[in-house]
Structures are given as structure tokens and as C-alpha cells.
Design an enzyme around this catalytic site. Structure first.
Site, PDB file in Angstrom:
ATOM      1  N   ASP A  35      37.874  58.479  98.692  1.00  0.00           N
ATOM      2  CA  ASP A  35      39.201  58.073  99.145  1.00  0.00           C
ATOM      3  C   ASP A  35      39.315  58.207 100.664  1.00  0.00           C
ATOM      4  O   ASP A  35      38.319  58.041 101.368  1.00  0.00           O
ATOM      5  CB  ASP A  35      40.255  58.934  98.430  1.00  0.00           C
TER       6      ASP A  35
ATOM      7  N   HIS B 204      46.756  59.482 101.298  1.00  0.00           N
ATOM      8  CA  HIS B 204      46.451  58.948  99.973  1.00  0.00           C
ATOM      9  C   HIS B 204      45.470  59.836  99.214  1.00  0.00           C
ATOM     10  O   HIS B 204      45.697  60.212  98.063  1.00  0.00           O
ATOM     11  CB  HIS B 204      45.881  57.537 100.134  1.00  0.00           C
TER      12      HIS B 204
ATOM     13  N   SER C 190      46.933  53.933  91.858  1.00  0.00           N
ATOM     14  CA  SER C 190      46.197  55.017  92.522  1.00  0.00           C
ATOM     15  C   SER C 190      46.655  56.380  92.043  1.00  0.00           C
ATOM     16  O   SER C 190      45.909  57.362  92.116  1.00  0.00           O
ATOM     17  CB  SER C 190      46.398  54.937  94.044  1.00  0.00           C
TER      18      SER C 190
END
Length: 300
Positions: free
Chosen positions: A15, A46, A204
Site C-alpha cells: 500500500d 490509506h 479498500s
């Protein structure tokens, strides 16, 4: 199940990097590799949010799993074929060398249009003992048109809105989606001071909850080849409203479930008050509302 919380399992977070919150990850997190040139850390947020859903103390599904930080996306959340493939190859090698031959799981909350090179990388990872869990994507299209979601060996996760029991309006769908998990306003960790939890939406956020569940099943000794089948079998059927499946052919109506029965749902020797149904009905039939009760309306 406190005996199985992902102990001894490596979960690779491929990520934007992960902020190493020591209190939340309790020394279970390792920075392994950066393929962006930015160095360690998470300049986007994120990856930290994803890692928190997988294995943080407050929000994690598998609260004792090892989090392995593999940075493939930059501060803008962007990567390319080279960084993603390199990250998968690194995770495969790291799993084989550092996890004593035990199976591992990787979370890929990223994707692109269908690409055979990426799908072959997912297959190679699976054959090497690295299970891949992927986000279905947020384009409201058939997930089979995308990668990594179209890779047969991956566990592909779509997003549902648990406020309305519908597929999230952004989520990809179709027969390549194996299961749905909560993906709307999911709370997890932040990468920025004062590090208050944040809520994000997307597939996600759905994928890492399944990654955590995979870690638990691996911890229990379930073979990597049986994980997808068990997750699909554990899933709760027919929760999604039929209207949300309209014009989404091949989409399975399955919501992820960990198989644990709530211990507080049943009570031994419980005593409940008796209700005289006849008297209750008589009261309702004779009820006369006061005039002021008609003055209320729903605001907003």
C-alpha cells in the site's frame, strides 16, 4: 476466539506505507521495503487505515497478526506495474524466508484494468504460499474487467453499506467478487497527528477485514487452498436487498462472517416478565390519542 487472533501469521500490507503506531500495533509491525523512493512511513494515510483494519489493537480483525509494511504506492496513492509486481515478488520471498515456511496473506487495496501480468503474479504468490486478498474496485463495474480482482487465486472483496444492506454504490460487482464486507464509513487508524481515528469508504476498507479473517484461519491451521472456500461457506447469504443486485449479473449475495456466535445472545435460567396479551390488545383498542399528538412531523 481469543486463542486464534493471527499469531505467527504475516500479513503484508502492499500500500502507501504504514504509520508505525506502537500502541496500536504493539511491536507487531515491521517496515520491510519501499518501492516508491519516498522512504519509510505513510504520507497518504490509506495504508495506515488498511493496516489498522487488519490488525490494530482497537480496530483490527486479527489483533495479534504480524503487519509487514511493503510500500508500493506514493503519497498520492499512485503506483505502476513495476512497483506493484516488485512488491508482490518481495512479499513472496519474505514470506518464504522469514515465516518459517508458514503460509502468509497479503492485502492489495489497489487495482487497475485487467492485466495478465498482474494476474500471473497473484497466481505465483498463491502457489508459493502467499494468499492474496484484493479490493474489488470502486468504479461500479464488473470486477472481472479489473486486476487483481479477476485473478482466480485471489479472494476478491466488494463493499456493502451496512446501514442499508445494499451493495455500496461505488463497489464493483459480478461473479469475480467472492464476498462482500463493510466498506462505507469504516473507522480505523490515522497517519496524522493527533492520530484520531478516521472513517473512510471504499472496497479498500472491505478487503483488509477479509485479510484479517484469513490470518485467523491460517492461525487455526486451515490450509491456504481451503481458505477461500471456507470464507465463502461462512458468509451469510441473502442479506443484500434484491434491488441492489439488479443489473449486476452473477453477483453473489454473500456477506462476510467470522463464524463466531455471540456469547451474550443466550442466557441460562433467564426469567422474563409475563405479558397478558389479551389485556395489552384491549388497551390498544381503547387508546384515544390526544389532539397535540398530531402536531409532530419528521424534521429534515
Amino acid at each position: 476466539d481469543r486463542a486464534h487472533q493471527g499469531q505467527g501469521v504475516n500479513a503484508y500490507v502492499i500500500d502507501t506505507g504504514v504509520y508505525h503506531n506502537r500502541e496500536e500495533f504493539q511491536h507487531r509491525i515491521i517496515f520491510a521495503q519501499d518501492f516508491t523512493g519516498e522512504g519509510p512511513g505513510d504520507l497518504n494515510g490509506h495504508g495506515t487505515h488498511v493496516a489498522g483494519i487488519i490488525g490494530s489493537k482497537s480496530f483490527g480483525v486479527a489483533k495479534k497478526v504480524n503487519i509487514i509494511d511493503v510500500k508500493a504506492l506514493n503519497s498520492k496513492g499512485q503506483g505502476n506495474l513495476t512497483t506493484v509486481i516488485s512488491s508482490i515478488e518481495f512479499a513472496i520471498k519474505h514470506c518464504m524466508e522469514k515465516n518459517d515456511g508458514k503460509a502468509c496473506v497479503a492485502n492489495l487495496s489497489l487495482g487497475s484494468m485487467r492485466n495478465n501480468v498482474i494476474n500471473q503474479a497473484v497466481k505465483a504468490a498463491f502457489e508459493a504460499g502467499l494468499l492474496m486478498v484484493t479490493a474489488a474496485g470502486n468504479s461500479n463495474i464488473n470486477a472481472c474487467w479489473t486486476s487483481h480482482a479477476s485473478a482466480h487465486e485471489a479472494i476478491d472483496v466488494g463493499a456493502f453499506d451496512d446501514r442499508t444492506d445494499t451493495i455500496a454504490k461505488f463497489s464493483n460487482w459480478g461473479q469475480c467478487v467472492d464476498v462482500f464486507a463493510s466498506g462505507v464509513k469504516v473507522k480505523s487508524l490515522s497517519n496524522k497527528y493527533p492520530f484520531e481515528p478516521v472513517s473512510l469508504s471504499g472496497t479498500s476498507m472491505s478487503s483488509p477485514s477479509i485479510t484479517g479473517l484469513c490470518a485467523i484461519l491460517l492461525n487455526k491451521g486451515v490450509d491456504i487452498g481451503d481458505i477461500k472456500k471456507q470464507i465463502v461457506e461462512l458468509a451469510t447469504d441473502d442479506i443484500l436487498q434484491k434491488r441492489t443486485l439488479f443489473l449486476k449479473p452473477g453477483t453473489q449475495n454473500k456477506i462476510a462472517f467470522n463464524g463466531v456466535t455471540k456469547e451474550d445472545d443466550e442466557f441460562e435460567n433467564a426469567i422474563y416478565p409475563l405479558v397478558d396479551i389479551d389485556s395489552f390488545i384491549e388497551v390498544l383498542q381503547n387508546y384515544q390519542p390526544s389532539s397535540f399528538e398530531h402536531d409532530f412531523d419528521i424534521s429534515g
